[in-house]
Design an enzyme around this catalytic site. Structure first.
Site, short mmCIF file in Angstrom:
data_model
loop_
_atom_site.label_atom_id
_atom_site.label_comp_id
_atom_site.label_asym_id
_atom_site.label_seq_id
_atom_site.Cartn_x
_atom_site.Cartn_y
_atom_site.Cartn_z
N MET A 187 0.80 -1.22 0.00
CA MET A 187 0.00 0.00 0.00
C MET A 187 0.84 1.27 0.00
SD MET A 187 -2.92 -1.02 -0.48
CE MET A 187 -3.82 -2.58 -0.41
N TYR A 247 2.30 7.10 13.71
CA TYR A 247 1.15 6.20 13.66
C TYR A 247 -0.12 6.92 14.12
CZ TYR A 247 -1.95 2.36 15.11
OH TYR A 247 -3.03 1.53 15.27
N ALA A 248 -0.03 7.63 15.25
CA ALA A 248 -1.19 8.35 15.76
C ALA A 248 -1.68 9.40 14.76
CB ALA A 248 -0.85 9.00 17.10
N GLY A 260 -8.60 -0.36 21.23
CA GLY A 260 -7.55 -0.18 22.21
C GLY A 260 -6.40 -1.13 21.93
N ASP A 317 -3.95 -7.88 21.32
CA ASP A 317 -2.81 -8.76 21.56
C ASP A 317 -2.22 -9.38 20.30
OD1 ASP A 317 -4.75 -10.58 20.86
OD2 ASP A 317 -4.51 -11.87 22.62
#
Length: 294
Positions: free
Chosen positions: A93, A183-184, A216, A219
């Protein structure tokens, strides 16, 4: 007095949210039998679990990620689990041409689309920002611009099928946090763009729904490796997150939150900024000698 007014209002909203969540979304698994679904980032983690859930529901699947050999294994398992059709197409991408190619391949192979599940992310170091603007620019292409491009290409066929765009976002796109700035930034961009797109599609009387999923800590192997020793919160199962995403998209919700605490963090964000920032910083362990090595 203002504090208690805020607290009362916040508690009222929390009770309302719990009531809605307790009743659950109006999701009927049978509605996904034969559904034509494109899932990105499907070689591992949440994307892989999305593919398996859709397969069990009898959907028709096209999955994509960078590693074709891993995708082939996922496709074989999807067919074993009951997918009516399962195909894969390797793509990067970071290359805008791949974004176009993947959507067109899915439309050609499935005869259209009912669901576009945008889940992929590019690798990004977990550390304090070192001023690397080029990495941020590259990550915006992978985590944001490719989402926009794929949505644009899929919208005409989704309009015909009363289809849905499902955007996998993050709590880090709602609440600022250390160690993951590029990333944020991409997740904040996703929330801003697709939240606005929801309004525009509704104003135009479009048949297409857009669901933004705020997650959130999940895992996945990649996430667990990155945050080891730095975050003092529990992770939640990828297979449950994937099911939540599917249910939210099938119910045509505008927003979903998983796990439960993400919704309350978003409320807390604007009502109690001092305590928000304190809680954020106390959730992390910062060692100047080790942070930055990942």
């Amino acid at each position: 007095m203002k504090f208690y007014t805020k607290l009362f209002f916040l508690c009222s909203l929390g009770v309302a949210f719990i009531a809605v969540q307790w009743s659950g979304p109006s999701f009927h698994a049978e509605s996904l039998k034969g559904a034509r679904v494109l899932v990105t980032g499907a070689s591992t983690g949440i994307g892989e679990q999305l593919a398996y859930h859709y397969a069990r529901l009898g959907a028709q699947l096209v999955i994509t990620a960078r590693r074709g050999n891993v995708l082939e294994q996922v496709v074989n398992k999807c067919l074993e689990l009951g997918a009516q059709k399962a195909l894969f197409i390797p793509a990067d991408m970071a290359n805008p041409e791949d974004s176009d190619r993947v959507v067109q391949y899915a439309i050609d192979q499935l005869g259209g689309l009912d669901y576009l599940i945008l889940n992929h992310i590019g690798p990004s170091p977990y550390r304090m920002w070192d001023g690397d603007v080029e990495h941020t620019r590259w990550l915006l292409q992978v985590n944001f611009l490719s989402f926009v491009q794929m949505a644009k290409n899929a919208l005409p066929t989704l309009e015909k099928s009363n289809g849905s765009i499902v955007v996998v976002s993050s709590l880090l796109g709602k609440v600022t946090s250390p160690f993951a700035l590029p990333y944020a930034a991409t997740k904040f961009a996703l929330n801003g763009f697709f939240g606005g797109l929801q309004h525009e599609l509704a104003m135009q009387g479009s048949n297409v729904s857009v669901t933004i999923c705020t997650l959130g800590l999940i895992d996945t192997e990649t996430a667990m490796e990155k945050i080891k020793g730095y975050i003092n919160i529990s992770a939640y199962p990828a297979h449950e997150a994937a099911w939540h995403i599917i249910a939210g998209g099938a119910s045509r919700l505008t927003e979903t939150y998983y796990p439960w605490y993400t919704y309350y963090v978003c409320l807390f964000r604007d009502w109690f900024p001092y305590y928000r920032d304190l809680a954020t910083r106390n959730s992390y362990t910062y060692n100047p000698q080790t942070v930055g090595n990942q």
